[in-house]
Design a protein around this motif. Structure first.
Motif, PDB file in Angstrom:
ATOM      1  N   UNK A   1      47.627  48.484  46.039  1.00 37.87           N
ATOM      2  CA  UNK A   1      46.935  49.335  45.083  1.00 37.87           C
ATOM      3  C   UNK A   1      47.593  49.160  43.730  1.00 37.87           C
ATOM      4  N   UNK A   2      46.795  48.790  42.737  1.00 33.40           N
ATOM      5  CA  UNK A   2      47.263  48.598  41.372  1.00 33.40           C
ATOM      6  C   UNK A   2      46.554  49.606  40.475  1.00 33.40           C
TER       7      UNK A   2
ATOM      8  N   UNK B   1      42.431  53.772  36.238  1.00 35.50           N
ATOM      9  CA  UNK B   1      41.655  53.253  37.374  1.00 35.50           C
ATOM     10  C   UNK B   1      42.574  52.602  38.393  1.00 35.50           C
ATOM     11  N   UNK B   2      42.370  52.932  39.666  1.00 35.61           N
ATOM     12  CA  UNK B   2      43.086  52.291  40.767  1.00 35.61           C
ATOM     13  C   UNK B   2      42.174  51.255  41.410  1.00 35.61           C
TER      14      UNK B   2
ATOM     15  N   UNK C   1      46.436  37.451  39.945  1.00 34.20           N
ATOM     16  CA  UNK C   1      45.742  36.515  39.070  1.00 34.20           C
ATOM     17  C   UNK C   1      44.397  37.123  38.680  1.00 34.20           C
ATOM     18  N   UNK C   2      44.204  37.297  37.381  1.00 34.02           N
ATOM     19  CA  UNK C   2      42.929  37.804  36.878  1.00 34.02           C
ATOM     20  C   UNK C   2      42.368  36.754  35.927  1.00 34.02           C
TER      21      UNK C   2
ATOM     22  N   UNK D   1      38.821  43.684  39.335  1.00 31.55           N
ATOM     23  CA  UNK D   1      40.048  43.586  38.538  1.00 31.55           C
ATOM     24  C   UNK D   1      39.737  43.471  37.040  1.00 31.55           C
ATOM     25  N   UNK D   2      38.740  42.675  36.687  1.00 32.27           N
ATOM     26  CA  UNK D   2      38.365  42.543  35.267  1.00 32.27           C
ATOM     27  C   UNK D   2      37.873  43.875  34.713  1.00 32.27           C
ATOM     28  N   UNK D   3      37.052  44.577  35.505  1.00 30.38           N
ATOM     29  CA  UNK D   3      36.540  45.879  35.069  1.00 30.38           C
ATOM     30  C   UNK D   3      37.676  46.886  34.906  1.00 30.38           C
ATOM     31  N   UNK D   4      38.607  46.902  35.866  1.00 32.49           N
ATOM     32  CA  UNK D   4      39.739  47.831  35.795  1.00 32.49           C
ATOM     33  C   UNK D   4      40.637  47.495  34.614  1.00 32.49           C
ATOM     34  N   UNK D   5      40.862  46.226  34.396  1.00 29.12           N
ATOM     35  CA  UNK D   5      41.734  45.809  33.285  1.00 29.12           C
ATOM     36  C   UNK D   5      41.155  46.226  31.944  1.00 29.12           C
TER      37      UNK D   5
END
Length: 110
Positions: free
Chosen positions: A58-59, A64-65, A85-86, A20-24
């Motif tokens: 899926x976000x 990036x998904x 929550x990230x 999630x951190x990488x995608x964000x």
């Protein structure tokens, strides 16, 4: 290598947070548009704060998904309002119901 018997979900949860951190870092969290949701003519069910509904959704962040455990906060006939929550920050978005699978417990995905 041994397994963590006290917290067997920890490795999966840590991997999800990293993803999630990488995608964000690749861009903002996308959400369905007001036009897609048609909230002016559709009923929205709001989940009370004391109720915990979990899903695996899926976000999309930027281009990036990523699949993540989310808390379902509201829904319509077609969409779910979820939060993730990230690193202690709650982000919210709307996703299509088909992009989310219900979980009995938030740790069921790991």
């Amino acid at each position: 290598m041994g397994s963590n018997r006290r917290h067997p979900h920890s490795a999966g949860e840590l991997a999800q947070q990293r993803a999630l951190r990488d995608a964000r870092a690749r861009g903002p969290l996308h959400s369905l548009s007001a036009e897609q949701l048609v909230l002016t003519s559709r009923a929205v069910t709001v989940v009370p704060d004391q109720v915990r509904l979990w899903g695996l959704a899926w976000l999309r962040f930027g281009d990036v998904d990523v699949q993540a455990v989310v808390r379902v906060r509201r829904w319509t006939d077609d969409a779910l309002g979820v939060e993730v929550d990230i690193g202690g920050e709650l982000l919210r978005c709307w996703v299509w119901q088909g992009a989310c699978r219900r979980l009995e417990d938030r740790r069921a995905a790991w």
